[in-house]
Scaffold this motif. Sequence first.
Motif: not given
Length: 178
Positions: A53, A74-75, A78, A82, A121, A124-128
């Motif tokens: 982050f 991305g959003v 994520i 989640n 997970d 989430i990481i890929s999206g971020w």
Amino acid sequence: MVVLGLVIAGAALTTFVWSIAHPDRRIWPPKRYTCVTPFLVWVPTFTLFGILFVLGIWGWGIVSLPNWLRFGVGVPVIVAGNIVVWSEVSHFGVAQTGGAAGSLRTAGMYRYSRNPQYMADIAIISGWMVLSAAPLALVVGIAAIIVLVAAPFAEEPWLEEQYGDAFEAYRTRVRRFL
């Protein structure tokens, strides 16, 4: 921050590779779940996500990606990640998600993947990485994804040992990842 993230990812990967190579002396999943286990599991996990982050904020938008990709892909990735991970954690409980013995879950998202929490997970990481478009978040994110891909290979011998024929039947009908 990058070094710390890579050290955490490297330590986790080493743990999983050791456990794959030496299932009789495995580290993950733990042979005994004690009061120390949650700290050994969750502190590195949340630290790594925190580092990702921060690296994303620090390098926000350095990589030239179109906004439709960053925000339009991305959003949602994520958010979806989640929803899946926290939904499954709520069914398992924090202890079983962190390595405590429990019951074999084959319902919910586990109908589609033997590892939906790891897949979530990864999402989430890929999206971020896409949303932040930060090169250092990309470096640490890729390391974290490698760890998440390796983890099931350390867990599956333990699952077979714990649940026997029930796990074998589950394994034959549900894919490891997608």
